[in-house]
Design a protein around this motif. Structure first.
Motif, PDB file in Angstrom:
ATOM      1  N   ALA A 252       3.604   0.858  -7.538  1.00 35.43           N
ATOM      2  CA  ALA A 252       2.443   0.987  -6.303  1.00 35.43           C
ATOM      3  C   ALA A 252       1.636  -0.052  -6.409  1.00 35.43           C
ATOM      4  O   ALA A 252       1.113  -1.107  -5.290  1.00 35.43           O
ATOM      5  N   SER A 253       1.201  -0.410  -7.599  1.00 37.26           N
ATOM      6  CA  SER A 253       0.086  -1.522  -7.754  1.00 37.26           C
ATOM      7  C   SER A 253       0.751  -2.840  -7.709  1.00 37.26           C
ATOM      8  O   SER A 253       0.057  -3.755  -6.947  1.00 37.26           O
ATOM      9  N   THR A 254       1.854  -3.086  -8.025  1.00 34.06           N
ATOM     10  CA  THR A 254       2.730  -4.499  -7.873  1.00 34.06           C
ATOM     11  C   THR A 254       2.866  -4.670  -6.516  1.00 34.06           C
ATOM     12  O   THR A 254       2.514  -5.647  -5.831  1.00 34.06           O
ATOM     13  N   VAL A 255       3.200  -3.481  -5.635  1.00 31.60           N
ATOM     14  CA  VAL A 255       3.606  -3.654  -4.131  1.00 31.60           C
ATOM     15  C   VAL A 255       2.014  -3.989  -3.314  1.00 31.60           C
ATOM     16  O   VAL A 255       2.025  -4.776  -2.499  1.00 31.60           O
ATOM     17  N   VAL A 337      -2.322  -1.107   2.196  1.00 32.95           N
ATOM     18  CA  VAL A 337      -3.267  -1.884   1.584  1.00 32.95           C
ATOM     19  C   VAL A 337      -4.704  -1.026   1.613  1.00 32.95           C
ATOM     20  O   VAL A 337      -5.136  -1.017   0.289  1.00 32.95           O
ATOM     21  N   GLN A 338      -4.823  -0.492   2.480  1.00 30.77           N
ATOM     22  CA  GLN A 338      -6.345   0.352   2.496  1.00 30.77           C
ATOM     23  C   GLN A 338      -6.034   1.493   1.473  1.00 30.77           C
ATOM     24  O   GLN A 338      -6.989   1.760   0.881  1.00 30.77           O
ATOM     25  N   GLY A 339      -4.962   1.983   1.879  1.00 30.92           N
ATOM     26  CA  GLY A 339      -4.777   3.499   0.482  1.00 30.92           C
ATOM     27  C   GLY A 339      -4.827   2.837  -1.008  1.00 30.92           C
ATOM     28  O   GLY A 339      -5.191   3.630  -1.677  1.00 30.92           O
ATOM     29  N   GLY A 340      -3.808   1.873  -0.981  1.00 33.85           N
ATOM     30  CA  GLY A 340      -3.816   1.416  -2.596  1.00 33.85           C
ATOM     31  C   GLY A 340      -4.997   0.881  -2.995  1.00 33.85           C
ATOM     32  O   GLY A 340      -5.244   1.329  -4.311  1.00 33.85           O
ATOM     33  N   VAL A 341      -5.915   0.224  -2.407  1.00 30.35           N
ATOM     34  CA  VAL A 341      -7.250  -0.197  -2.736  1.00 30.35           C
ATOM     35  C   VAL A 341      -8.002   1.108  -2.995  1.00 30.35           C
ATOM     36  O   VAL A 341      -8.770   1.075  -3.896  1.00 30.35           O
ATOM     37  N   LYS A 342      -8.001   1.933  -2.207  1.00 35.81           N
ATOM     38  CA  LYS A 342      -8.848   3.344  -2.219  1.00 35.81           C
ATOM     39  C   LYS A 342      -8.174   4.102  -3.628  1.00 35.81           C
ATOM     40  O   LYS A 342      -9.338   4.466  -4.373  1.00 35.81           O
ATOM     41  N   ASP A 343      -7.087   4.152  -3.796  1.00 29.66           N
ATOM     42  CA  ASP A 343      -6.408   4.758  -5.036  1.00 29.66           C
ATOM     43  C   ASP A 343      -6.879   4.019  -6.135  1.00 29.66           C
ATOM     44  O   ASP A 343      -7.439   4.566  -7.338  1.00 29.66           O
ATOM     45  N   LEU A 344      -6.900   2.618  -6.182  1.00 31.13           N
ATOM     46  CA  LEU A 344      -7.452   1.828  -7.406  1.00 31.13           C
ATOM     47  C   LEU A 344      -8.893   1.870  -7.742  1.00 31.13           C
ATOM     48  O   LEU A 344      -9.419   2.166  -8.858  1.00 31.13           O
TER      49      LEU A 344
END
Length: 378
Positions: A252-255, A337-344
């Protein structure tokens, strides 16, 4: 819609000890044999898989295995392909007694083994210990461009934003059994190559070609394939290749990195067409920004790409999202992207995960074992 392709380098490790093992040739032979034994396997029209022996490649060291996806417009299909090739890599590695880990450096001590082949042997003779020490795993993102002129305009305008991708992807805190105190120590090791790092503003495709030709003509490099700029025009495909990211622990981080890379390319291209000049930050400032990102990851300040002054990492991530928001909305990637940044920000990047695992288990072997598991997580 611009297409996106990803190249990921994975670490081959012993299934029991977690120590890196130089088994890339055996893994590649296993993948090729499987393809040869099933040449007539049926494929559905929507089956994007390529033959395994065309997907996996050896890298500089025998403890590494690389795969490349096909160009994708959809981040969903890119995710599926990254997950599938990681699983196939793990399966082939398992057949020869190994496992794969999406780790940008080995947490455990290792004696790197340079692969055979004239190219790798030339590098070892030319660069000595630098070549030996380059057992690092990165993630390269290819984003399509319409022309070399557009591509160079993109390179000129993306430069100050690339360190933020280093911070997001940081997944290499350990080096030879010790904490490096960096989040992305891989990027520091990679920077030892004389041909790596940020670039000046080129201004035109002709100027870019002149500079590349001049570097190759020095004799320090074997060919154009050894131009290791942070971002470059691909010498094989009609793409801009962004090369700063660590291989990410989870797919998921790669994407997420791939989606942001496409957003940066599209935003830069739009600025170029609108006549917006590139930021004039010098290479010195860009190196400082890259160092800060490698050192801090997401746990401290980063240098803001516009002002080049330190600001909290979450604010710099917010600035990146604002910068590429229109492009992400148009590609349909904004929510991802918003969800991925929030998770990170909530759970941490790979470097934070690795350090947390060490605090909880007290064992770098356990760190590797858990990272092997997470490498294949969906």
């Amino acid at each position: 819609m611009r297409t996106v392709g990803v190249e990921e380098e994975l670490l081959l490790v012993d299934r029991e000890s977690g120590e890196p093992r130089a088994l890339s040739s055996a893994v590649l032979a296993r993948a090729a044999r499987e393809t040869a034994e099933n040449p007539a396997a049926e494929r559905h029209a929507d089956d994007y898989r390529e033959p395994a022996d065309e997907t996996f490649e050896k890298e500089l060291h025998g403890q590494q295995l690389e795969f490349a996806t096909q160009p994708r417009e959809s981040m969903d299909s890119l995710t599926e392909e990254v997950v599938r090739w990681r699983a196939d890599a793990a399966r082939h590695a398992g057949d020869v007694g190994a496992a794969v880990a999406a780790l940008a450096t080995s947490p455990l001590p290792v004696s790197p083994a340079v692969n055979t082949g004239s190219r790798y042997q030339w590098m070892e003779e030319q660069f000595g210990l630098t070549t030996q020490e380059q057992l690092t795993c990165g993630c390269h993102v290819h984003v399509s461009v319409e022309s070399d002129e557009e591509g160079v305009a993109v390179l000129d305008r993306m430069r100050p934003w690339l360190p933020v991708l280093v911070a997001l992807s940081a997944n290499s805190p350990f080096w030879q059994g010790s904490d490096s105190l960096y989040s992305s120590y891989r990027s520091r090791v990679w920077g030892r190559w004389p041909m790596a790092g940020p670039t000046e503003i080129f201004g035109s495709a002709a100027r870019y070609e002149e500079q590349v030709d001049a570097l190759v003509a020095t004799g320090v490099l074997r060919d154009r394939g050894m131009i290791y700029f942070d971002a470059r025009l691909s010498h094989r495909y009609p793409t801009v290749e962004i090369r700063v990211a660590d291989v990410c622990l989870e797919a998921a981080s790669t994407v997420l990195v791939a989606a942001l890379a496409r957003g940066l390319v599209e935003t830069a291209a739009r600025e170029w067409r609108a006549g917006v000049a590139p930021p004039e930050h010098g290479i010195g400032l860009l190196r400082f920004a890259s160092w800060r990102a490698a050192r801090s990851g997401l746990e401290d300040c980063l240098l803001h790409p516009v002002t080049m002054r330190p600001e909290p990492s979450h604010e710099v991530l917010g600035a990146l999202l604002d910068h590429v928001r229109d492009a992400l909305e148009d590609s349909g990637d904004l929510a991802l992207v918003q969800g991925g940044v929030k998770d990170l920000l909530k759970h941490g990047n790979g470097a934070e995960v690795q350090r947390d695992l060490l605090r909880r288990t007290g064992s770098l072997r356990e760190v590797v074992a858990e990272c092997v598991r997470r490498t294949q997580a969906v």
